[in-house]
Design a protein around this motif. Structure first.
Motif, short mmCIF file in Angstrom:
data_model
loop_
_atom_site.label_atom_id
_atom_site.label_comp_id
_atom_site.label_asym_id
_atom_site.label_seq_id
_atom_site.Cartn_x
_atom_site.Cartn_y
_atom_site.Cartn_z
N LEU A 28 0.82 -1.22 0.00
CA LEU A 28 0.00 0.00 0.00
C LEU A 28 0.85 1.26 0.00
CD1 LEU A 28 -2.88 1.08 0.09
CD2 LEU A 28 -2.78 0.96 2.58
N VAL A 29 2.04 1.20 0.56
CA VAL A 29 2.88 2.40 0.64
C VAL A 29 3.23 2.95 -0.74
CG1 VAL A 29 5.11 3.29 1.44
CG2 VAL A 29 3.73 1.84 2.94
N PRO A 30 3.82 2.16 -1.66
CA PRO A 30 4.11 2.74 -2.97
C PRO A 30 2.85 3.11 -3.75
CG PRO A 30 4.68 0.41 -2.94
CD PRO A 30 4.32 0.79 -1.55
N THR A 31 1.79 2.35 -3.56
CA THR A 31 0.53 2.67 -4.22
C THR A 31 0.05 4.06 -3.81
OG1 THR A 31 -0.09 0.35 -4.30
CG2 THR A 31 -1.87 1.94 -4.53
N THR A 32 0.08 4.33 -2.52
CA THR A 32 -0.38 5.61 -2.00
C THR A 32 0.53 6.74 -2.46
OG1 THR A 32 -1.32 4.51 -0.07
CG2 THR A 32 -0.93 6.86 0.12
N LEU A 33 1.83 6.52 -2.38
CA LEU A 33 2.77 7.56 -2.78
C LEU A 33 2.71 7.86 -4.28
CD1 LEU A 33 5.87 6.64 -0.59
CD2 LEU A 33 4.24 8.52 -0.26
N HIS A 82 -1.58 9.20 -5.05
CA HIS A 82 -2.26 10.27 -4.31
C HIS A 82 -1.28 11.32 -3.82
CE1 HIS A 82 -5.68 7.73 -4.70
NE2 HIS A 82 -5.13 6.77 -4.00
N ARG A 83 -0.58 11.93 -4.75
CA ARG A 83 0.42 12.95 -4.45
C ARG A 83 -0.26 14.32 -4.38
NH1 ARG A 83 5.43 10.48 -5.54
NH2 ARG A 83 6.50 12.42 -6.00
N PHE A 84 -1.05 14.50 -3.35
CA PHE A 84 -1.84 15.73 -3.22
C PHE A 84 -0.96 16.97 -3.12
CE2 PHE A 84 -1.16 14.48 1.16
CZ PHE A 84 -0.92 15.68 1.81
N TRP A 85 0.24 16.84 -2.62
CA TRP A 85 1.12 17.98 -2.44
C TRP A 85 1.62 18.54 -3.76
CZ3 TRP A 85 1.84 13.03 -0.75
CH2 TRP A 85 2.78 12.27 -1.43
N GLU A 86 1.45 17.78 -4.85
CA GLU A 86 1.87 18.26 -6.17
C GLU A 86 0.72 18.86 -6.97
OE1 GLU A 86 3.68 14.91 -8.08
OE2 GLU A 86 5.52 15.08 -6.89
N GLU A 87 -0.49 18.75 -6.48
CA GLU A 87 -1.66 19.25 -7.21
C GLU A 87 -1.76 20.77 -7.13
OE1 GLU A 87 -3.81 17.85 -9.22
OE2 GLU A 87 -3.02 15.83 -8.95
N GLU A 88 -2.13 21.39 -8.24
CA GLU A 88 -2.33 22.84 -8.29
C GLU A 88 -3.80 23.21 -8.11
OE1 GLU A 88 0.16 25.04 -8.54
OE2 GLU A 88 1.61 23.40 -8.60
N THR A 111 -7.84 18.55 -2.88
CA THR A 111 -8.70 18.07 -1.80
C THR A 111 -9.05 16.60 -2.00
OG1 THR A 111 -9.62 20.27 -1.48
CG2 THR A 111 -10.90 18.42 -0.62
N GLN A 112 -9.41 16.22 -3.22
CA GLN A 112 -9.75 14.82 -3.51
C GLN A 112 -8.54 13.91 -3.28
OE1 GLN A 112 -12.69 13.30 -4.16
NE2 GLN A 112 -13.47 15.31 -3.59
N GLN A 113 -7.38 14.33 -3.75
CA GLN A 113 -6.19 13.50 -3.57
C GLN A 113 -5.82 13.38 -2.09
OE1 GLN A 113 -4.67 11.54 -5.65
NE2 GLN A 113 -6.00 12.18 -7.31
N ARG A 114 -6.00 14.45 -1.32
CA ARG A 114 -5.73 14.39 0.11
C ARG A 114 -6.67 13.42 0.79
NH1 ARG A 114 -6.57 19.53 2.08
NH2 ARG A 114 -4.61 20.14 1.16
N ILE A 115 -7.95 13.43 0.39
CA ILE A 115 -8.93 12.50 0.96
C ILE A 115 -8.50 11.06 0.66
CG2 ILE A 115 -11.29 11.63 0.68
CD1 ILE A 115 -12.14 14.61 0.36
N HIS A 116 -8.11 10.78 -0.58
CA HIS A 116 -7.68 9.42 -0.94
C HIS A 116 -6.39 9.04 -0.20
CE1 HIS A 116 -10.75 8.60 -3.86
NE2 HIS A 116 -10.49 9.72 -4.50
N PHE A 117 -5.49 9.99 -0.06
CA PHE A 117 -4.25 9.73 0.68
C PHE A 117 -4.57 9.36 2.12
CE2 PHE A 117 -0.65 11.02 3.28
CZ PHE A 117 0.42 10.49 2.59
N LEU A 118 -5.44 10.12 2.76
CA LEU A 118 -5.80 9.85 4.15
C LEU A 118 -6.59 8.55 4.28
CD1 LEU A 118 -6.64 13.46 5.35
CD2 LEU A 118 -4.61 12.10 5.88
#
Length: 177
Positions: A87-92, A95-101, A107-114
């Protein structure tokens, strides 16, 4: 086995079986997203396949097998641990929310990451769950405690037997003189 385990394990595993099957069948769908995570891993870990699609397939296969093992209760602790690792590489990668503009996508990527982080926590709990049976660590500690107790009893018995034997030896020595 408790009802919570009977119901909870397949529910937790379902996401991995479904996602893993999709990754095995259609690795090209996520290979582009996986590239930034897979490349550094394949450079450092020699046994991994060079192709990103093959790595995605391998990760998917681990998720399918681990999910089925967790769902059926066959070696659930190692299965949960394998799923956590996959799950770790899948999530990284996905769901790279920190790269989204875009704020909505971020917000969606952060939700999936969490969500994946929460599933990781559930898997770690499942990997630690002994199913009400004592763990190997507990068994080892109690076995060591039992050995110490037995050694103490033997030492006490030997000391208790030595004194009367010494007295009997002295009495016998005096009588034979």
């Amino acid at each position: 086995m408790s009802l919570l385990r009977v119901l909870g394990r397949p529910m937790l595993a379902s996401m991995f079986v479904a996602g893993g099957l999709d990754s095995v069948r259609n690795p090209q769908n996520v290979a582009g997203l996986a590239e930034p995570v897979v490349r550094p891993l394949t450079d450092r870990i020699a046994p991994l396949p060079e192709s990103t699609e093959d790595c995605v397939r391998l990760n998917g296969a681990v998720q399918v097998v681990g999910g089925l093992m967790l769902a059926t209760g066959r070696l659930p602790r190692p299965a949960a641990l394998a799923l956590a690792v996959s799950l770790v590489p899948t999530t990284l990668a996905a769901h790279r929310f920190w790269e989204e503009e875009d704020p909505d996508r971020k917000t969606q990527q952060r939700i999936h990451f969490l969500k994946n982080l929460a599933m990781l926590g559930g898997l770690l709990i499942a990997a630690d769950d002994t199913g009400s049976a004592p763990s190997l660590l507990w068994r080892g500690r109690h076995a060591a405690h039992d050995v110490r107790r037995d050694a103490h009893l033997v030492r006490h018995s030997v000391r208790a037997g030595v004194r009367p034997a010494a007295v009997a030896g002295r009495v016998r020595a005096k009588l034979s003189c």
